[in-house]
Design a protein around this motif. Structure first.
Motif, PDB file in Angstrom:
ATOM      1  N   THR A  10      58.725 -96.445  76.752  1.00  0.00           N
ATOM      2  CA  THR A  10      59.788 -95.563  76.261  1.00  0.00           C
ATOM      3  C   THR A  10      59.486 -95.125  74.822  1.00  0.00           C
ATOM      4  OG1 THR A  10      61.215 -97.257  75.301  1.00  0.00           O
ATOM      5  CG2 THR A  10      61.418 -96.897  77.686  1.00  0.00           C
ATOM      6  N   GLY A  11      60.421 -94.360  74.268  1.00  0.00           N
ATOM      7  CA  GLY A  11      60.194 -93.746  72.963  1.00  0.00           C
ATOM      8  C   GLY A  11      60.518 -94.598  71.769  1.00  0.00           C
ATOM      9  N   ALA A  12      60.427 -95.908  71.893  1.00  0.00           N
ATOM     10  CA  ALA A  12      60.530 -96.775  70.712  1.00  0.00           C
ATOM     11  C   ALA A  12      59.145 -96.885  70.078  1.00  0.00           C
ATOM     12  CB  ALA A  12      61.058 -98.152  71.095  1.00  0.00           C
ATOM     13  N   SER A  13      59.120 -97.313  68.837  1.00  0.00           N
ATOM     14  CA  SER A  13      57.855 -97.515  68.158  1.00  0.00           C
ATOM     15  C   SER A  13      57.110 -98.696  68.788  1.00  0.00           C
ATOM     16  CB  SER A  13      58.133 -97.801  66.676  1.00  0.00           C
ATOM     17  OG  SER A  13      56.931 -97.885  65.965  1.00  0.00           O
ATOM     18  N   THR A  37      58.384 -92.349  79.556  1.00  0.00           N
ATOM     19  CA  THR A  37      59.393 -91.309  79.345  1.00  0.00           C
ATOM     20  C   THR A  37      58.812 -90.187  78.482  1.00  0.00           C
ATOM     21  OG1 THR A  37      60.261 -92.296  77.319  1.00  0.00           O
ATOM     22  CG2 THR A  37      61.230 -93.062  79.420  1.00  0.00           C
ATOM     23  N   ALA A  39      60.032 -89.145  75.631  1.00  0.00           N
ATOM     24  CA  ALA A  39      60.010 -89.638  74.252  1.00  0.00           C
ATOM     25  C   ALA A  39      58.866 -90.635  74.069  1.00  0.00           C
ATOM     26  CB  ALA A  39      61.352 -90.281  73.903  1.00  0.00           C
ATOM     27  N   SER A  89      63.166 -98.688  74.078  1.00  0.00           N
ATOM     28  CA  SER A  89      64.093 -98.011  73.154  1.00  0.00           C
ATOM     29  C   SER A  89      65.525 -98.524  73.361  1.00  0.00           C
ATOM     30  CB  SER A  89      64.058 -96.506  73.390  1.00  0.00           C
ATOM     31  OG  SER A  89      64.663 -96.205  74.634  1.00  0.00           O
ATOM     32  N   MET A  90      66.359 -98.285  72.384  1.00  0.00           N
ATOM     33  CA  MET A  90      67.767 -98.668  72.502  1.00  0.00           C
ATOM     34  C   MET A  90      68.463 -97.806  73.549  1.00  0.00           C
ATOM     35  SD  MET A  90      67.965-101.233  70.562  1.00  0.00           S
ATOM     36  CE  MET A  90      66.268-101.512  71.086  1.00  0.00           C
ATOM     37  N   ASP A  91      67.948 -96.605  73.735  1.00  0.00           N
ATOM     38  CA  ASP A  91      68.457 -95.710  74.771  1.00  0.00           C
ATOM     39  C   ASP A  91      68.202 -96.301  76.163  1.00  0.00           C
ATOM     40  OD1 ASP A  91      69.072 -92.737  75.738  1.00  0.00           O
ATOM     41  OD2 ASP A  91      67.191 -93.339  76.675  1.00  0.00           O
ATOM     42  N   ARG A 124      62.546-102.537  70.417  1.00  0.00           N
ATOM     43  CA  ARG A 124      62.066-102.326  69.048  1.00  0.00           C
ATOM     44  C   ARG A 124      63.088-101.471  68.303  1.00  0.00           C
ATOM     45  NH1 ARG A 124      60.724-101.087  63.935  1.00  0.00           N
ATOM     46  NH2 ARG A 124      61.851 -99.282  64.663  1.00  0.00           N
ATOM     47  N   GLU A 125      63.800-102.124  67.438  1.00  0.00           N
ATOM     48  CA  GLU A 125      64.724-101.431  66.547  1.00  0.00           C
ATOM     49  C   GLU A 125      65.103-102.393  65.435  1.00  0.00           C
ATOM     50  OE1 GLU A 125      65.549 -99.021  64.849  1.00  0.00           O
ATOM     51  OE2 GLU A 125      66.298 -97.790  66.489  1.00  0.00           O
TER      52      GLU A 125
HETATM   53  C1  FMN Z   1      58.299 -91.619  65.969  1.00  0.00           C
HETATM   54  C2  FMN Z   1      59.542 -92.116  66.631  1.00  0.00           C
HETATM   55  C3  FMN Z   1      59.828 -93.462  66.583  1.00  0.00           C
HETATM   56  C4  FMN Z   1      60.972 -93.960  67.208  1.00  0.00           C
HETATM   57  N1  FMN Z   1      61.207 -95.301  67.164  1.00  0.00           N
HETATM   58  C5  FMN Z   1      62.261 -95.816  67.832  1.00  0.00           C
HETATM   59  C6  FMN Z   1      62.453 -97.224  67.871  1.00  0.00           C
HETATM   60  O1  FMN Z   1      61.687 -98.004  67.326  1.00  0.00           O
HETATM   61  N2  FMN Z   1      63.495 -97.683  68.614  1.00  0.00           N
HETATM   62  C7  FMN Z   1      64.343 -96.853  69.301  1.00  0.00           C
HETATM   63  O2  FMN Z   1      65.255 -97.353  69.966  1.00  0.00           O
HETATM   64  N3  FMN Z   1      64.191 -95.509  69.256  1.00  0.00           N
HETATM   65  C8  FMN Z   1      63.173 -94.964  68.542  1.00  0.00           C
HETATM   66  N4  FMN Z   1      62.983 -93.606  68.510  1.00  0.00           N
HETATM   67  C9  FMN Z   1      63.993 -92.743  69.148  1.00  0.00           C
HETATM   68  C10 FMN Z   1      63.790 -92.621  70.655  1.00  0.00           C
HETATM   69  O3  FMN Z   1      62.527 -92.042  70.930  1.00  0.00           O
HETATM   70  C11 FMN Z   1      64.923 -91.758  71.247  1.00  0.00           C
HETATM   71  O4  FMN Z   1      66.146 -92.462  71.194  1.00  0.00           O
HETATM   72  C12 FMN Z   1      64.659 -91.306  72.658  1.00  0.00           C
HETATM   73  O5  FMN Z   1      65.775 -90.566  73.118  1.00  0.00           O
HETATM   74  C13 FMN Z   1      64.426 -92.466  73.596  1.00  0.00           C
HETATM   75  O6  FMN Z   1      64.252 -91.952  74.903  1.00  0.00           O
HETATM   76  P1  FMN Z   1      63.702 -92.835  76.107  1.00  0.00           P
HETATM   77  O7  FMN Z   1      64.549 -94.062  76.157  1.00  0.00           O
HETATM   78  O8  FMN Z   1      63.910 -91.939  77.291  1.00  0.00           O
HETATM   79  O9  FMN Z   1      62.275 -93.100  75.859  1.00  0.00           O
HETATM   80  C14 FMN Z   1      61.853 -93.085  67.882  1.00  0.00           C
HETATM   81  C15 FMN Z   1      61.541 -91.717  67.942  1.00  0.00           C
HETATM   82  C16 FMN Z   1      60.415 -91.237  67.324  1.00  0.00           C
HETATM   83  C17 FMN Z   1      60.106 -89.779  67.394  1.00  0.00           C
END
Ligand code: FMN
Length: 192
Positions: A10-13, A37, A39, A89-91, A124-125
């Motif tokens: 997912t889109g967490a770091s 995903t 992200a 991600s938290m999402d 990761r948050e």
């Molecule tokens: C460079 C970058 C780093 C991110 N790091 C985090 C993170 O560490 N934790 C987190 O919950 N969201 C992080 N986000 C935000 C998520 O990518 C965002 O909430 C996204 O909607 C998650 O979608 P997904 O759950 O479908 O992957 C980050 C976004 C970007 C662009």
């Protein structure tokens, strides 16, 4: 060789955690089914400097489109050895805690839960809110293993890749692929 392991990205770091996890599964002869995903692909490019799709072309795994809710892992009848979501991600955490299945990653996690298979999250948050903590607790109470991507300071790691290797080791133990961390990764000198 056991059943395939699903790796959700997912889109967490922390994209490198997913990359190393897939490589570690392949090194153990364990098939990996990967779903990333949108992200997740954005963060992958930003952190690893390579498009996810480009990596996926030669990666030692099968990559399934996140939009393909008719993929095999969307059904509990398809046998897997469990699922790792790294980074989480938290999402995605919120979706899993509330039984949402709006894409293949969420559906695969929901299936893993309902089938009683190992589900490992690497959230990761920081800092975390009460919402994040509540969602983590909800899932932990359901038996989900939460592996925090934190350094193993006790072993005095000198490089990021040492930390990554340790976290991936924890993930593989949590999902049941490995029995224990390699001796060099254990507490070692600290415990008598
Ligand atoms: C460079 C970058 C780093 C991110 N790091 C985090 C993170 O560490 N934790 C987190 O919950 N969201 C992080 N986000 C935000 C998520 O990518 C965002 O909430 C996204 O909607 C998650 O979608 P997904 O759950 O479908 O992957 C980050 C976004 C970007 C662009």
């Amino acid at each position: 060789m056991g059943a395939p392991i699903i790796v959700g990205i997912t889109g967490a770091s922390g994209a490198v955690l997913a990359q190393r996890c897939v490589e570690a599964l392949a090194a153990r002869g364990r098939a990996a089914l990967v779903v990333c995903t949108q992200a997740g692909a954005v963060v992958w490019q930003q952190e690893l400097g390579q498009p996810f799709k480009e990596w996926a072309r030669s990666a030692p795994c099968r990559v399934l489109p996140v939009s393909d809710i008719a993929a095999p892992i969307a059904s509990g009848t398809y046998p897997t050895g469990g699922m790792i979501v790294a980074p989480c991600s938290m999402d995605a955490l919120a979706a899993m805690a509330h039984g949402l299945s709006s894409n293949l990653l969420e559906r695969a996690a929901d299936v893993t839960l309902k089938e009683g298979r190992p589900l490992v999250l690497v959230p990761r948050e920081t800092p975390v809110s009460v919402i994040h903590l509540t969602n983590l607790l909800t899932l932990a109470k359901l038996g989900v293993r939460i592996v925090l991507p934190v350094p193993h300071f006790y072993a005095r790691p000198q490089r990021v890749d040492e930390v990554v290797e340790h976290i991936v080791g924890r993930m593989l133990v949590a999902v049941g692929v490995d029995e224990a961390l390699p001796p060099a990764q254990q507490y070692g000198e600290g415990i008598r």
